[in-house]
Design a protein around this motif. Structure first.
Motif, PDB file in Angstrom:
ATOM      1  N   ILE A  12      -7.171  26.446  59.463  1.00 45.96           N
ATOM      2  CA  ILE A  12      -5.945  25.665  59.268  1.00 45.96           C
ATOM      3  C   ILE A  12      -4.912  26.069  60.310  1.00 45.96           C
ATOM      4  O   ILE A  12      -4.561  27.251  60.419  1.00 45.96           O
ATOM      5  CB  ILE A  12      -5.353  25.904  57.861  1.00 45.96           C
ATOM      6  CG1 ILE A  12      -6.390  25.601  56.784  1.00 45.96           C
ATOM      7  CG2 ILE A  12      -4.100  25.056  57.657  1.00 45.96           C
ATOM      8  CD1 ILE A  12      -6.027  26.135  55.411  1.00 45.96           C
ATOM      9  N   THR A  13      -4.415  25.114  61.081  1.00 44.24           N
ATOM     10  CA  THR A  13      -3.327  25.396  62.011  1.00 44.24           C
ATOM     11  C   THR A  13      -1.995  25.090  61.334  1.00 44.24           C
ATOM     12  O   THR A  13      -1.932  24.314  60.378  1.00 44.24           O
ATOM     13  CB  THR A  13      -3.454  24.572  63.302  1.00 44.24           C
ATOM     14  OG1 THR A  13      -3.254  23.180  63.012  1.00 44.24           O
ATOM     15  CG2 THR A  13      -4.824  24.775  63.946  1.00 44.24           C
ATOM     16  N   GLY A  14      -0.945  25.722  61.821  1.00 42.45           N
ATOM     17  CA  GLY A  14       0.354  25.556  61.173  1.00 42.45           C
ATOM     18  C   GLY A  14       0.322  26.080  59.751  1.00 42.45           C
ATOM     19  O   GLY A  14       0.962  25.529  58.857  1.00 42.45           O
ATOM     20  N   ALA A  15      -0.411  27.185  59.553  1.00 42.73           N
ATOM     21  CA  ALA A  15      -0.698  27.667  58.196  1.00 42.73           C
ATOM     22  C   ALA A  15       0.365  28.591  57.630  1.00 42.73           C
ATOM     23  O   ALA A  15       0.239  29.049  56.494  1.00 42.73           O
ATOM     24  CB  ALA A  15      -2.048  28.392  58.188  1.00 42.73           C
ATOM     25  N   SER A  16       1.420  28.861  58.380  1.00 44.32           N
ATOM     26  CA  SER A  16       2.369  29.872  57.944  1.00 44.32           C
ATOM     27  C   SER A  16       3.427  29.361  56.984  1.00 44.32           C
ATOM     28  O   SER A  16       4.142  30.156  56.364  1.00 44.32           O
ATOM     29  CB  SER A  16       3.060  30.494  59.168  1.00 44.32           C
ATOM     30  OG  SER A  16       3.804  29.512  59.872  1.00 44.32           O
ATOM     31  N   ARG A  17       3.531  28.046  56.826  1.00 44.53           N
ATOM     32  CA  ARG A  17       4.580  27.502  55.955  1.00 44.53           C
ATOM     33  C   ARG A  17       4.275  26.048  55.616  1.00 44.53           C
ATOM     34  O   ARG A  17       3.345  25.444  56.148  1.00 44.53           O
ATOM     35  CB  ARG A  17       5.945  27.616  56.633  1.00 44.53           C
ATOM     36  CG  ARG A  17       6.042  26.854  57.936  1.00 44.53           C
ATOM     37  CD  ARG A  17       7.143  27.372  58.841  1.00 44.53           C
ATOM     38  NE  ARG A  17       8.410  27.529  58.137  1.00 44.53           N
ATOM     39  CZ  ARG A  17       9.494  28.078  58.689  1.00 44.53           C
ATOM     40  NH1 ARG A  17       9.452  28.508  59.928  1.00 44.53           N
ATOM     41  NH2 ARG A  17      10.618  28.181  58.009  1.00 44.53           N
ATOM     42  N   GLY A  18       5.059  25.483  54.711  1.00 41.83           N
ATOM     43  CA  GLY A  18       4.977  24.062  54.396  1.00 41.83           C
ATOM     44  C   GLY A  18       3.608  23.592  53.963  1.00 41.83           C
ATOM     45  O   GLY A  18       2.942  24.226  53.150  1.00 41.83           O
ATOM     46  N   ILE A  19       3.188  22.465  54.519  1.00 40.45           N
ATOM     47  CA  ILE A  19       1.905  21.872  54.142  1.00 40.45           C
ATOM     48  C   ILE A  19       0.755  22.807  54.494  1.00 40.45           C
ATOM     49  O   ILE A  19      -0.200  22.955  53.723  1.00 40.45           O
ATOM     50  CB  ILE A  19       1.730  20.496  54.814  1.00 40.45           C
ATOM     51  CG1 ILE A  19       2.725  19.485  54.223  1.00 40.45           C
ATOM     52  CG2 ILE A  19       0.294  19.987  54.649  1.00 40.45           C
ATOM     53  CD1 ILE A  19       2.741  18.141  54.937  1.00 40.45           C
ATOM     54  N   GLY A  20       0.815  23.458  55.649  1.00 44.98           N
ATOM     55  CA  GLY A  20      -0.269  24.347  56.056  1.00 44.98           C
ATOM     56  C   GLY A  20      -0.482  25.473  55.065  1.00 44.98           C
ATOM     57  O   GLY A  20      -1.619  25.792  54.702  1.00 44.98           O
ATOM     58  N   ARG A  21       0.603  26.091  54.649  1.00 44.26           N
ATOM     59  CA  ARG A  21       0.516  27.153  53.638  1.00 44.26           C
ATOM     60  C   ARG A  21      -0.065  26.609  52.341  1.00 44.26           C
ATOM     61  O   ARG A  21      -0.957  27.233  51.728  1.00 44.26           O
ATOM     62  CB  ARG A  21       1.893  27.745  53.388  1.00 44.26           C
ATOM     63  CG  ARG A  21       1.959  28.689  52.178  1.00 44.26           C
ATOM     64  CD  ARG A  21       3.386  29.151  51.917  1.00 44.26           C
ATOM     65  NE  ARG A  21       3.490  29.861  50.659  1.00 44.26           N
ATOM     66  CZ  ARG A  21       3.700  29.273  49.472  1.00 44.26           C
ATOM     67  NH1 ARG A  21       3.825  27.931  49.425  1.00 44.26           N
ATOM     68  NH2 ARG A  21       3.779  29.978  48.364  1.00 44.26           N
ATOM     69  N   ALA A  22       0.407  25.456  51.900  1.00 39.52           N
ATOM     70  CA  ALA A  22      -0.075  24.863  50.653  1.00 39.52           C
ATOM     71  C   ALA A  22      -1.562  24.530  50.738  1.00 39.52           C
ATOM     72  O   ALA A  22      -2.307  24.719  49.773  1.00 39.52           O
ATOM     73  CB  ALA A  22       0.736  23.609  50.317  1.00 39.52           C
TER      74      ALA A  22
END
Length: 286
Positions: A12-22
């Motif tokens: 998962i890219t952009g996994a540190s917050r928002g949709i990526g974290r979810a």
């Protein structure tokens, strides 16, 4: 759900917050093996801790998706650790608000294109050889309702999200013979940091009183799309009416977009039934 993600490797890219974290937490609950990528090592470590607390295994790799060298290192680290990649979720990206006549519009397009489209292409090209060797896999590309219908003052983002749609449609056909499935997710306004820096007066008019989707709702849709092999998912479902109107006639699409600037119409479409975007994210950490 009928499909087990236990021991399947999800990058998962952009996994540190928002949709990526979810999305990371949603797949962690399914006992997947997570590879988490984002620029912030500190935030990635926090999400990795949350994933492990759910009983799933995770590998964090700080990555700028616009850097070919860093993406190469990311994919190599994933394969070295887990031996394969079963699902790629391309989520990293940015968004900027502003009208076409703004002095920053052209630069906004360039920045968004680089992060949200070329970054996606970069990661996909590195992961595809792995999926080809396996003869299986799934790619999920995060777009937006703006990827099918642009709203005023959000043109730079819509241009790029349309590009994501075209890239995904093309990719799906090219990899179909390799056992690789491609899904595109089209969420409406979502409660993430994407537009935190825009004040309410700068927001696209329909967004100003719209109740955002939760990142968790989008994450559940991502997991379901992979499980069911869905090619396209629009959230919320009522947003399909906007896209249908646009498909029939740009005039109808514009009329619906204009109508959504009125709160009573947005409520009728079930897109305004609580806090606004800025009211929702006010309590979120910056």
């Amino acid at each position: 759900m009928g499909v087990s993600f236990a021991s399947r490797v999800v990058l998962i890219t952009g996994a540190s917050r928002g949709i990526g974290r979810a999305v990371a937490l949603a797949f962690a609950r399914e006992r997947a093996l997570l590879v988490l990528a984002a620029r912030s090592a500190e935030r990635l470590a926090q999400v990795e801790g949350e994933v492990r607390a759910l009983g799933a295994e995770a590998l964090s790799v700080p990555t700028d998706v616009t850097s070919p060298d860093e993406v190469r290192a990311l994919v190599n680290a994933a394969v070295s650790r887990f031996g394969r990649i079963d699902v790629l979720v391309n989520n990293a990206g940015i968004g900027k608000v502003g009208c076409v006549e703004s002095e920053t519009f052209e630069d906004n397009v360039r920045q968004t294109m680089r992060a949200s489209l070329f970054g996606m292409i970069n990661v996909t090209q590195r992961v595809l050889p792995v999926l080809r060797r396996q003869g299986s896999g799934a790619i999920v590309n995060m777009s937006s309702v703006m990827g099918r219908k642009a709203f005023a003052r959000f043109g730079s983002y819509a241009i790029v999200m349309h590009g994501v749609s075209a890239f995904s449609d093309n990719l799906r056909q090219e990899v179909a013979d390799g056992g690789i499935r491609v899904s595109v997710i089209y969420p409406a306004l979502t409660a993430t940091d994407l537009l935190r820096e825009a004040n309410e007066a700068e927001m696209p008019p329909p967004f100003r009183h719209m109740t955002p989707l939760s990142a968790d709702a989008v994450a559940r849709a991502v997991v379901a799309a992979v499980a069911k092999g869905k090619r396209r998912v629009v959230l919320p479902r009522m947003a399909n009416m906007l896209l249908l109107g646009e498909a029939l006639s740009p005039r109808i699409g514009d009329l619906i977009a204009t109508a959504l600037t009125k709160q009573r119409i947005a409520r009728l479409f079930r897109m305004s039934n609580g806090k606004t975007y800025h009211e929702t994210i006010a309590g979120y950490p910056g």
